[in-house]
Structure formats: C-alpha cells, structure tokens
Motif scaffolding. Structure first.
Motif, PDB file in Angstrom:
ATOM      1  N   GLN A 186       0.650  -1.260  -0.238  1.00  0.00           N
ATOM      2  CA  GLN A 186      -0.280   0.040  -0.036  1.00  0.00           C
ATOM      3  C   GLN A 186       0.861   1.444  -0.022  1.00  0.00           C
ATOM      4  N   THR A 187       2.069   1.237   0.955  1.00  0.00           N
ATOM      5  CA  THR A 187       2.738   2.429   0.899  1.00  0.00           C
ATOM      6  C   THR A 187       3.502   2.588  -0.653  1.00  0.00           C
ATOM      7  N   LEU A 188       4.000   1.447  -1.037  1.00  0.00           N
ATOM      8  CA  LEU A 188       4.465   1.573  -2.407  1.00  0.00           C
ATOM      9  C   LEU A 188       3.497   2.043  -3.804  1.00  0.00           C
ATOM     10  N   GLY A 189       2.576   1.599  -3.470  1.00  0.00           N
ATOM     11  CA  GLY A 189       1.276   1.578  -4.864  1.00  0.00           C
ATOM     12  C   GLY A 189       1.477   0.580  -5.293  1.00  0.00           C
ATOM     13  N   LEU A 190       1.928  -0.686  -5.041  1.00  0.00           N
ATOM     14  CA  LEU A 190       2.034  -1.800  -5.683  1.00  0.00           C
ATOM     15  C   LEU A 190       1.217  -2.788  -5.328  1.00  0.00           C
ATOM     16  N   ALA A 191       0.836  -3.809  -6.448  1.00  0.00           N
ATOM     17  CA  ALA A 191       0.078  -4.880  -6.276  1.00  0.00           C
ATOM     18  C   ALA A 191       0.533  -5.704  -5.301  1.00  0.00           C
ATOM     19  N   GLU A 192       0.158  -6.403  -4.233  1.00  0.00           N
ATOM     20  CA  GLU A 192       0.627  -7.448  -3.522  1.00  0.00           C
ATOM     21  C   GLU A 192       1.379  -8.325  -4.151  1.00  0.00           C
ATOM     22  N   GLU A 193       1.056  -8.965  -5.227  1.00  0.00           N
ATOM     23  CA  GLU A 193       1.691 -10.001  -6.090  1.00  0.00           C
ATOM     24  C   GLU A 193       3.035  -9.465  -6.663  1.00  0.00           C
ATOM     25  N   GLU A 194       2.881  -8.183  -7.136  1.00  0.00           N
ATOM     26  CA  GLU A 194       4.152  -7.637  -7.566  1.00  0.00           C
ATOM     27  C   GLU A 194       5.491  -7.327  -6.603  1.00  0.00           C
ATOM     28  N   LEU A 195       5.023  -6.790  -5.278  1.00  0.00           N
ATOM     29  CA  LEU A 195       5.840  -6.526  -4.368  1.00  0.00           C
ATOM     30  C   LEU A 195       6.425  -8.052  -3.686  1.00  0.00           C
ATOM     31  N   SER A 196       5.480  -8.885  -3.684  1.00  0.00           N
ATOM     32  CA  SER A 196       5.935 -10.482  -3.215  1.00  0.00           C
ATOM     33  C   SER A 196       6.963 -11.085  -3.927  1.00  0.00           C
ATOM     34  N   SER A 197       6.507 -10.787  -5.354  1.00  0.00           N
ATOM     35  CA  SER A 197       7.614 -11.252  -6.479  1.00  0.00           C
ATOM     36  C   SER A 197       9.027 -10.793  -6.221  1.00  0.00           C
ATOM     37  N   ALA A 198       9.035  -9.539  -5.938  1.00  0.00           N
ATOM     38  CA  ALA A 198      10.397  -8.813  -5.917  1.00  0.00           C
ATOM     39  C   ALA A 198      10.993  -9.126  -4.781  1.00  0.00           C
ATOM     40  N   ILE A 199      10.301  -9.411  -3.380  1.00  0.00           N
ATOM     41  CA  ILE A 199      10.925  -9.917  -2.143  1.00  0.00           C
ATOM     42  C   ILE A 199      11.500 -11.202  -2.272  1.00  0.00           C
ATOM     43  N   ALA A 200      10.618 -12.170  -2.963  1.00  0.00           N
ATOM     44  CA  ALA A 200      11.201 -13.435  -3.067  1.00  0.00           C
ATOM     45  C   ALA A 200      12.534 -13.478  -3.915  1.00  0.00           C
ATOM     46  N   ALA A 201      12.593 -12.740  -5.022  1.00  0.00           N
ATOM     47  CA  ALA A 201      13.789 -12.539  -5.684  1.00  0.00           C
ATOM     48  C   ALA A 201      14.821 -11.901  -4.854  1.00  0.00           C
ATOM     49  N   ASN A 202      14.684 -11.096  -4.343  1.00  0.00           N
ATOM     50  CA  ASN A 202      15.548 -10.241  -3.486  1.00  0.00           C
ATOM     51  C   ASN A 202      16.209 -11.170  -2.321  1.00  0.00           C
ATOM     52  N   THR A 203      15.459 -11.881  -1.746  1.00  0.00           N
ATOM     53  CA  THR A 203      15.907 -12.646  -0.631  1.00  0.00           C
ATOM     54  C   THR A 203      16.786 -14.006  -1.058  1.00  0.00           C
ATOM     55  N   ALA A 204      16.382 -14.265  -2.248  1.00  0.00           N
ATOM     56  CA  ALA A 204      17.243 -15.131  -2.954  1.00  0.00           C
ATOM     57  C   ALA A 204      18.633 -14.857  -3.256  1.00  0.00           C
ATOM     58  N   ARG A 205      18.440 -13.631  -3.895  1.00  0.00           N
ATOM     59  CA  ARG A 205      19.883 -13.033  -4.233  1.00  0.00           C
ATOM     60  C   ARG A 205      20.742 -12.658  -2.981  1.00  0.00           C
ATOM     61  N   ALA A 206      19.893 -12.022  -2.038  1.00  0.00           N
ATOM     62  CA  ALA A 206      20.827 -11.648  -0.893  1.00  0.00           C
ATOM     63  C   ALA A 206      21.418 -12.621   0.017  1.00  0.00           C
ATOM     64  N   PHE A 207      20.816 -13.862   0.198  1.00  0.00           N
ATOM     65  CA  PHE A 207      21.199 -14.901   0.914  1.00  0.00           C
ATOM     66  C   PHE A 207      21.914 -16.087   0.089  1.00  0.00           C
ATOM     67  N   GLY A 208      21.993 -15.676  -1.240  1.00  0.00           N
ATOM     68  CA  GLY A 208      22.661 -16.703  -2.085  1.00  0.00           C
ATOM     69  C   GLY A 208      21.827 -17.881  -2.268  1.00  0.00           C
ATOM     70  N   LEU A 209      20.325 -18.037  -2.380  1.00  0.00           N
ATOM     71  CA  LEU A 209      19.733 -19.100  -2.391  1.00  0.00           C
ATOM     72  C   LEU A 209      19.293 -19.551  -3.784  1.00  0.00           C
ATOM     73  N   ARG A 210      18.969 -20.654  -3.984  1.00  0.00           N
ATOM     74  CA  ARG A 210      18.415 -21.119  -5.368  1.00  0.00           C
ATOM     75  C   ARG A 210      16.918 -20.782  -5.363  1.00  0.00           C
ATOM     76  N   ALA A 211      16.360 -20.732  -6.431  1.00  0.00           N
ATOM     77  CA  ALA A 211      14.968 -20.700  -6.307  1.00  0.00           C
ATOM     78  C   ALA A 211      14.217 -21.512  -5.819  1.00  0.00           C
ATOM     79  N   THR A 212      14.756 -23.166  -5.840  1.00  0.00           N
ATOM     80  CA  THR A 212      14.062 -24.137  -5.190  1.00  0.00           C
ATOM     81  C   THR A 212      14.292 -24.042  -3.869  1.00  0.00           C
ATOM     82  N   GLU A 213      15.135 -23.469  -3.111  1.00  0.00           N
ATOM     83  CA  GLU A 213      15.451 -23.051  -1.666  1.00  0.00           C
ATOM     84  C   GLU A 213      14.381 -22.058  -1.185  1.00  0.00           C
ATOM     85  N   LEU A 214      13.557 -21.381  -1.914  1.00  0.00           N
ATOM     86  CA  LEU A 214      12.484 -20.403  -1.262  1.00  0.00           C
ATOM     87  C   LEU A 214      11.297 -21.180  -0.944  1.00  0.00           C
TER      88      LEU A 214
END
Length: 296
Positions: free
Chosen positions: A268-296
């Motif tokens: 709501q703060t960012l004016g984004l759809a929930e799904e768009e923000l969630s997708s970004a967060i998932a990708a960011n978390t994987a990148r930040a912690f060196g995770l593969r997509a299968t580890e999320l």
C-alpha cells in the motif's frame, strides 16, 4: 474469542499470499510452540522460507542445527552487538538470562572462533545479526562492539556469506565501519530503522533493507518514506519475531505467519499490487542470501 486486552493471545492467521515470500529474520527459539508448528503455520499463508538468526553461541549453534534439519530454514550466526561487551565485561542480563562473569578479550576471541566455524557450514547463509547498538550498551562497550563488528565483517567476506546488520541508535557509525572495512557484496540491514536519506546512502552501495512490523505503525511515516525511496530490488521483509508485531496486533506475539500483514502494508505504501511486491521480495531474498529458487 480472546479478550482485547489479552496480549498473550497470538493474532489470527492472515489471508495467504498469492506469491510466496521469505521471512528474512526470525527467532524461532524465542517463540512458543515447536519450530515444525511455526513453519507449518507460516507455509499455510505463503511464507515458505525463514532465516533463523542467532544472537549468541547457543543460539547460533541452534540455528545451524535447525537449518540442517529443515530445508525451509536457513541460518545466520553471530554475536549480537550487545553480546560482545557481555562476554568481555560481564553482565547480569545475558541472552540466556544467566549471570555472566567478565571473560576479557580471550572470551570474545573464543566466541568469534566458534562463529567462524559455524559460518563455514553450508546451511549457514549469513553472518549476523552483528553491528552496533548504543541503546542498551553504555560507552564502555562501544569499542568492544566495533571490534566484534569488524571481525564479523571479515568472517562474512572470507566465507562468502551475507552480512546481517543490527543497527540501533548507531546509524552513522555503522555506515562508517562498513565503508572502512569494506562491506560484503551482500549486506542486509535487518529491521531497517533509518530515514529516507540513509536509505539513499544504502541504495548507493547496493545494500538490502529489510522492513519489519514498525513500518506498519501509524507514527512511523519517516520509515515509510525510507521504504518509498528504496529500490524495489533491494527490499526485504521480516518479522524479527517474537518482537515487533505489525499493526493492528502490536504488543501481541509475533511469528513468521504474520509476514503477509507487513507485506500488504508495504504494498500500500509503495502503490504496488501485493503480487508484484511479493515477487520482488522473493527474488531479493534469494539473491541476498545466495539461495536457489528451489530453496525459497
């Protein structure tokens, strides 16, 4: 139905997220129930991964053991900024609740050696939470905190792990130490508490900012302003459970299953759809912690 003034009653589960995300910072060892129960409850609402964070040696060992047992758990190990002065100076209020006697620099060296050993484990994805905390530690502990912080930075870089920052009332000094030592490629500010100007500085260096329950509090507009200027590819979300429960459940027990409450407030703060923000967060978390997509 629980009485409104019953602060011990867990909040109800929120509606599940359409896109799964990770809780980038939690303390399952401080929460009620078993880890398996907490993980199942979180998964039911779309929180399929957690980073279990250690604050001292027992907690860091436990985090590594839990991550070895559950594939949806990844560990972070460290001495909390307040822990280093306790080891050296002694303090009656250690994380274990047991009185500590002064151990001097040898106690800190031994503890850091154990953190170094744990950081080498595959299931340990980060070194943290480390940093500086001037709220609970007096002036006599500042130099000890800084030395511990520098040593954690070195450990993270040597093992190629993410660095998870605890920063309380120490914004400028935290940034100065990071720049002086050279921050790891993947650096995460846990429970980001700075303003928009600091967020811009973090963005310039490619650091990740993880937002917790306080971003939902009505009085924290400066924190929402910081979220608004943070590049979308550097945004993470966390609970820091059992602490920092999001609005409207502030003061009640927090747990990873409440991540959707914070995500929706952030969207709501960012004016984004929930799904768009969630997708970004998932990708960011994987990148930040060196995770593969299968580890999320």
């Amino acid at each position: 139905m629980a009485a409104k003034d019953d602060r011990t009653t867990p909040p109800p589960p929120p509606a599940p997220l359409a896109v799964a995300v990770a809780d980038s910072h939690t303390h399952l060892d401080m929460q009620s129930g078993t880890p398996a129960e907490a993980l199942a409850k979180a998964a039911a609402v779309g929180v399929t991964t957690v980073v279990q964070v250690g604050c001292d040696l027992p907690g860091s060992r436990w985090a590594a053991e839990l991550a070895a047992e559950f594939e949806q758990v990844h560990a972070a190990v460290a001495l909390h900024p307040n822990e280093a002065p306790r080891l050296v100076l002694g303090d009656p209020d250690g994380w274990s609740g047991q009185r500590r006697t002064p151990g001097g620099s040898a106690a800190l060296e031994e503890a850091l050696a154990e953190i170094d050993r744990l950081a080498a484990l595959e299931q340990v994805r980060a070194v943290g939470e480390t940093g500086l905390d001037y709220f609970r530690t007096g002036p006599e502990g500042v130099d000890i905190q800084k030395e511990s912080f520098r040593r954690h930075i070195e450990i993270a870089k040597r093992h190629g792990k993410a660095l998870v920052i605890h920063d309380r009332d120490a914004h400028q000094d935290v940034i100065e130490v990071l720049l002086a030592e050279g921050a790891p490629e993947r650096t995460v500010f846990h429970c980001y508490s700075g303003d928009a100007e600091m967020a811009k500085v973090c963005a310039e260096h490619g650091w990740y900012l993880s937002f917790a329950g306080p971003v939902t509090f009505k009085a924290n507009q400066p924190l929402r302003d910081a979220l608004a200027v943070t590049p979308l590819d550097r945004v993470l979300v966390e609970t820091d459970a059992p602490f920092l429960t999001p609005h409207p459940y502030r003061g009640r027990p927090n747990a990873p299953y409440l991540i959707p409450v914070t995500v929706r407030s952030m969207a709501q703060t960012l004016g984004l759809a929930e799904e768009e923000l969630s997708s970004a967060i998932a990708a960011n978390t994987a990148r930040a912690f060196g995770l593969r997509a299968t580890e999320l």
